[in-house]
Design an enzyme around this catalytic site. Structure first.
Site, PDB file in Angstrom:
ATOM      1  N   HIS A  36       5.402   9.307   1.074  1.00 18.92           N
ATOM      2  CA  HIS A  36       3.988   9.570   0.777  1.00 18.92           C
ATOM      3  C   HIS A  36       3.784  10.533  -0.393  1.00 18.92           C
ATOM      4  CE1 HIS A  36      -0.376  10.001   1.789  1.00 18.92           C
ATOM      5  NE2 HIS A  36      -0.167   8.779   2.278  1.00 18.92           N
ATOM      6  N   HIS A  57      -5.289   3.822  10.055  1.00 16.05           N
ATOM      7  CA  HIS A  57      -3.933   4.355  10.190  1.00 16.05           C
ATOM      8  C   HIS A  57      -3.471   4.194  11.639  1.00 16.05           C
ATOM      9  CE1 HIS A  57      -5.621   6.469   6.689  1.00 16.05           C
ATOM     10  NE2 HIS A  57      -4.372   6.615   6.261  1.00 16.05           N
ATOM     11  N   ASP A  61      -2.148   1.895   7.512  1.00 14.04           N
ATOM     12  CA  ASP A  61      -1.250   2.691   6.674  1.00 14.04           C
ATOM     13  C   ASP A  61      -0.418   3.655   7.498  1.00 14.04           C
ATOM     14  OD1 ASP A  61      -2.377   1.509   4.451  1.00 14.04           O
ATOM     15  OD2 ASP A  61      -2.941   3.398   3.482  1.00 14.04           O
TER      16      ASP A  61
END
Length: 262
Positions: A128, A218, A73
């Site tokens: 986000h 991530h 992500d």
């Protein structure tokens, strides 16, 4: 189990649900296994796609193999080239849920490389924002801006999206469906946003991973990419085949608006 034990167990389950979905939002989820079984039983859902993540001939069958999906992500970032080198060396493909602002717009070359090397392009919103706390027009903008940017760079739009913090609801699902996006949550998190300890990240992933799981990492955090070689080596040792989310679902194809979670 006594009454207090039952209540404690119920509260723990509720807490887990709230922590993943946010604010107690209600929505239905579909597991990878359920998606595959449904597609096998219903021929109209079977995909013959041989492109990225598809169910083409000769590809791994996760109904038979012990599969786990690897996802990243919030990138791409300056760490992503090293990650792509590792994945290429290990012959592994992953799903990249990318952010627009300061990521896609800053690293267009990496978006193209992710696509060119056979990884799955996916949407993590433009900036986000928590979609369940955002008005509908802005939800559409957060998702469609990424869709348009990725299509401009690669010639194709993502089919999957991951809502920030895993927070979704029926309204977000409806908008996702309008935009042709299925939602993907996860079953494994190393909480790599809280640590730079690569050994700890590896440990957390391996402790939680099970068949048909979806691993969340991530590629923006310093400790994450160095943990990947050890994670892949141990998963291979344990008999796992590491795949993209779409490969995990195959022969099903992800249906827009649906929420997929192991």
């Amino acid at each position: 189990m006594g009454r207090i034990g039952r209540i404690s167990g119920l509260l723990a389950a509720i807490s887990l649900t709230l922590g993943l979905s946010g604010c107690g939002a209600q929505y239905d989820t579909t597991s990878p296994r359920s998606a595959r079984e449904h597609a096998t039983a219903d021929a109209k859902h079977v995909s013959l796609d041989t492109s990225e993540g598809g169910a083409g001939a000769g590809a791994v069958d996760c109904a038979k193999a012990k599969c786990v999906a690897l996802t990243f992500d919030a990138g791409p970032s300056e760490n992503t080239p090293r990650l792509l080198d590792i994945l290429k060396r290990e012959h592994v493909h992953a799903s990249f849920f990318m952010l627009g602002k300061n990521h896609i717009e800053k690293h267009p070359d990496l978006v193209r490389r992710i696509a060119d090397e056979g990884h799955e392009l996916a949407n993590h919103t433009w900036s986000h924002k928590i979609l369940t706390k955002t008005d509908s027009d802005e939800v559409r903008s957060q998702l469609s801006r990424v869709q348009d940017a990725v299509e401009k760079l690669t010639g194709r739009k993502p089919l999957l999206m991951r809502p920030p913090q895993g927070r979704t609801d029926e309204r977000v699902s409806k908008i996702s469906k309008e935009l042709g996006l299925a939602q993907v949550l996860w079953s494994v998190t190393a909480k790599d946003y809280r640590t730079t300890d690569s050994a700890l990240i590896k440990k957390r992933v391996l402790e939680q991973t099970d068949r048909d799981g979806i691993i969340l990492l991530h590629d923006i955090y310093r400790g994450t990419v160095p943990a990947v070689p050890g994670i892949l080596a141990e998963l291979k040792k344990r008999g796992y085949t590491v795949v993209t989310v779409s490969r995990l679902l195959a022969p099903a194809t992800a249906e827009p608006g649906k929420v997929y979670r192991p």
